[in-house]
Design an enzyme around this catalytic site. Structure first.
Site, PDB file in Angstrom:
ATOM      1  N   ASP A 240      10.671  29.636 -27.551  1.00 35.42           N
ATOM      2  CA  ASP A 240      11.910  30.263 -27.108  1.00 35.42           C
ATOM      3  C   ASP A 240      13.059  29.560 -27.834  1.00 35.42           C
ATOM      4  O   ASP A 240      12.902  28.433 -28.332  1.00 35.42           O
ATOM      5  CB  ASP A 240      12.045  30.119 -25.592  1.00 35.42           C
ATOM      6  CG  ASP A 240      13.302  30.766 -25.060  1.00 35.42           C
ATOM      7  OD1 ASP A 240      13.655  31.861 -25.540  1.00 35.42           O
ATOM      8  OD2 ASP A 240      13.945  30.154 -24.185  1.00 35.42           O
ATOM      9  N   ASP A 242      17.184  29.639 -27.060  1.00 34.87           N
ATOM     10  CA  ASP A 242      18.261  29.040 -26.275  1.00 34.87           C
ATOM     11  C   ASP A 242      17.692  28.219 -25.117  1.00 34.87           C
ATOM     12  O   ASP A 242      16.938  28.727 -24.289  1.00 34.87           O
ATOM     13  CB  ASP A 242      19.193  30.133 -25.742  1.00 34.87           C
ATOM     14  CG  ASP A 242      19.792  30.963 -26.868  1.00 34.87           C
ATOM     15  OD1 ASP A 242      20.061  30.396 -27.941  1.00 34.87           O
ATOM     16  OD2 ASP A 242      19.984  32.179 -26.672  1.00 34.87           O
TER      17      ASP A 242
END
Length: 419
Positions: A240, A242
């Site tokens: 992932d 952020d």
């Protein structure tokens, strides 16, 4: 960031007999529809070398017909043919106008599985060439290299009188364009250019322990046929973005807002060095909400690649989903787009488009949505707690090295907060 890679693909391969009578050595097939050169080019392109030049000689028209003008993983391929054999050194004299100030140069008949991006980081300002070196049990077939305090001081020709373990030339070089001033017509890189540079202390060496093979002999070609496919397929690390790689300040999208999470760049480098394919998979609903554009997302990812390259790291591919049920425009409005996590579309696309090996693959995220996407895709999931990404990656690598393809798709206990 060095983006140019040159491959020497002009040798005749006479020791391979009938195999190379009508086919250039780098074009020999390793499996149906996959040539040896394909593996080399894929490996360079995925690591960010976007300008690739093939210096072709023997049967060069075949190389030109197959590769000139092609694009591989965003890299543009050009073929330059030599019509008179000039040796590995003299071949460079045909393209002085095409060369960047620093470039990667590699043999087209050997594969050395190293982090090329790290090797090409920080060119040695006090030297003209850096050579990737490999330690072998017996140097008699290759010739040996003498390394002292990072400098190559001697090259020894292959001979039955020099046997036993030692360092050999791995056939990959980081080279300054200024070396062209030292090349005089037909010549050999090792015998002529490198010997001169060694005497003037302008030749550096770096030892790597990656898998190495050349296909110059029938027995080594046979070994490559058996072994190299396992390096064409690699486990994938799905990250992932952020909150995992960069600080999540709320719809982060401007390059000047890029703040890395603790040891995030070093974590990507560790994955690169471990031989993993590294993918970013990120929901970017800010596009759907009208806060920024897909061009802004791409610019942010380019900035990430540039800063990763500073330490010799890279992401193989970025996947992002700009769709959201509450999009301000119909273009990006979707009730549950297949790419939007916890759906698995981005993961499945990566598996379709890249040679991902299931064994050892995993996902790291900071939300339950990430963990659900991992579970749906059959991947082990690591729930990152925001502390130190390098430690999390190291523990994940230690665990997955001992796993099988039947590894349960459950969160991994890697010093992270788990459900």
């Amino acid at each position: 960031m060095i983006r140019q890679a040159i491959f020497l693909v002009g040798g005749k391969g006479t020791r391979l007999g009938t195999l190379t009578a009508e086919t250039p050595k780098p074009l020999l097939q390793m499996r149906p529809k996959v040539r040896f050169l394909d593996i080399l080019l894929e490996n360079a392109a995925r690591q960010g070398f976007s300008d690739i030049i093939l210096l072709a000689g023997h049967l060069g028209e075949q190389v030109e017909a197959l590769y000139d003008g092609r694009s591989i993983r965003g890299a543009t391929i050009r073929v330059v043919r030599e019509f008179e054999p000039a040796g590995t050194g003299g071949a460079l004299l045909q393209i002085p106008h095409l060369l960047d100030p620093w470039f990667l140069l590699a043999n087209g008949d050997s594969f050395f599985d190293i982090n090329l991006r790290a090797f090409a980081t920080h060119p040695p300002g006090n030297a003209m060439v850096r050579v990737a070196l490999h330690k072998v049990r017996d140097v008699s077939r290759y010739g040996s290299v003498t390394l002292r305090h990072g400098r190559i001081v001697a090259f020894s020709e292959k001979t039955i009188d020099i046997v036993g373990p030692g360092l050999i030339n791995g056939g990959i070089y980081l080279m300054s364009r200024s070396v062209l001033d030292l090349i005089r017509g037909k010549s050999s890189l090792e015998r002529d250019l490198f010997s001169t540079l060694a005497q003037t202390k302008a030749l550096r060496g770096k030892v790597f322990d990656g898998y190495f093979i050349d296909i110059g002999l029938p027995e080594t070609f046979a070994s490559a046929m058996r072994e190299i496919d396992r390096f064409a397929r690699r486990p994938g690390a799905f990250l992932d973005r952020d909150g995992v790689l960069n600080l999540d300040s709320g719809y982060t999208h401007r390059p000047d807002s890029l703040v890395w999470m603790p040891n995030a760049r070093e974590a990507v480098l560790a994955l690169n060095d471990a031989g993993y394919l590294v993918f970013v998979i990120t929901n970017q609903s800010g596009v759907a909400r009208g806060y920024y554009t897909v061009a802004d997302v791409d610019a942010f990812h380019r900035a990430m690649q540039t800063e990763l390259a500073e330490i010799g790291a890279h992401v193989d591919a970025f996947f992002y989903c700009p769709f959201h049920p509450e999009a301000v425009t119909a273009e990006y409005r979707h009730p549950s787009h297949p790419d939007r996590k916890p759906n698995t579309g981005m993961i499945l696309r990566a598996k379709r488009e890249w040679p991902v090996q299931e064994k050892g693959s995993f996902l790291i995220g900071d939300s339950q949505s990430d963990m659900e996407a991992a579970s749906r895709a059959g991947l082990p999931g690591v729930l990152f707690d925001g502390s130190d990404l390098l430690s999390t990656v190291q523990e994940a690598l230690a665990i997955t090295r001992g796993q099988s393809d039947a590894f349960a798709a459950e969160p991994l206990a890697c010093g992270a907060r788990l459900d």
